[in-house]
Design a protein around this motif. Structure first.
Motif, mmCIF file in Angstrom:
data_model
loop_
_atom_site.group_PDB
_atom_site.id
_atom_site.type_symbol
_atom_site.label_atom_id
_atom_site.label_comp_id
_atom_site.label_asym_id
_atom_site.label_seq_id
_atom_site.Cartn_x
_atom_site.Cartn_y
_atom_site.Cartn_z
ATOM 1 N N UNK A 29 11.380 8.825 -16.711
ATOM 2 C CA UNK A 29 11.447 10.219 -17.150
ATOM 3 C C UNK A 29 10.703 11.162 -16.221
ATOM 4 N N UNK A 30 9.624 10.707 -15.624
ATOM 5 C CA UNK A 30 8.847 11.586 -14.750
ATOM 6 C C UNK A 30 9.414 11.624 -13.329
ATOM 7 N N UNK A 31 10.353 10.741 -13.009
ATOM 8 C CA UNK A 31 10.955 10.712 -11.680
ATOM 9 C C UNK A 31 12.270 11.494 -11.623
ATOM 10 N N UNK A 32 12.993 11.529 -12.749
ATOM 11 C CA UNK A 32 14.302 12.175 -12.782
ATOM 12 C C UNK A 32 14.505 12.709 -14.199
ATOM 13 N N UNK A 33 14.611 14.023 -14.326
ATOM 14 C CA UNK A 33 14.677 14.631 -15.658
ATOM 15 C C UNK A 33 16.001 14.396 -16.382
ATOM 16 N N UNK A 34 16.933 13.718 -15.745
ATOM 17 C CA UNK A 34 18.174 13.350 -16.447
ATOM 18 C C UNK A 34 17.952 12.173 -17.388
ATOM 19 N N UNK A 35 16.889 11.432 -17.189
ATOM 20 C CA UNK A 35 16.536 10.356 -18.106
ATOM 21 C C UNK A 35 15.707 10.957 -19.235
ATOM 22 N N UNK A 36 16.126 10.697 -20.453
ATOM 23 C CA UNK A 36 15.452 11.245 -21.628
ATOM 24 C C UNK A 36 15.315 10.161 -22.683
ATOM 25 N N UNK A 37 14.431 10.397 -23.626
ATOM 26 C CA UNK A 37 14.275 9.474 -24.742
ATOM 27 C C UNK A 37 15.323 9.807 -25.805
ATOM 28 N N UNK A 38 16.090 8.806 -26.194
ATOM 29 C CA UNK A 38 17.118 8.975 -27.226
ATOM 30 C C UNK A 38 16.485 8.838 -28.605
ATOM 31 N N UNK A 39 17.230 9.172 -29.624
ATOM 32 C CA UNK A 39 16.742 9.102 -31.003
ATOM 33 C C UNK A 39 16.331 7.695 -31.406
#
Length: 97
Positions: free
Chosen positions: A21-31
């Motif tokens: 998440x801190x390297x690429x903002x396209x990765x996010x935490x899902x529900x």
């Protein structure tokens, strides 16, 4: 420079570490507490995104493959390197699947 590439995320291998998440903002935490990929069309999760083979949604192995054509391939590669469980792979033309 625009590069065509795909990002493969094995959600089954993801342990919710989120170093990506801190390297690429396209990765996010899902529900569900695991990582997913946010593409321009929205979240690549159970209700959208891409599956191996280019279909929508994760496949039976809970693996996402999301295509991109942009200049952010290095950010995706950094996210893959940061993942301690090797759940992320960046595929460019000529890579074996």
């Amino acid at each position: 420079m625009t590069t065509e590439y795909r990002v493969r995320l094995d959600r089954g291998a993801c342990e919710g570490v989120f170093a990506c998440l801190v390297r690429d903002d396209r990765f996010v935490e899902a529900a569900d507490g695991l990582a997913t990929i946010e593409a321009s069309e929205g979240l690549a999760a159970a209700d959208g995104g891409s599956r191996s083979g280019g279909d929508c949604g994760p496949n039976e192995h809970d693996e996402l493959v999301v295509p991109f054509a942009d200049d952010r391939v290095e950010a995706a590669k950094q996210a893959a390197r940061a993942c301690p469980v090797d759940a992320i792979e960046v595929l460019t033309e000529g890579d074996d699947e």
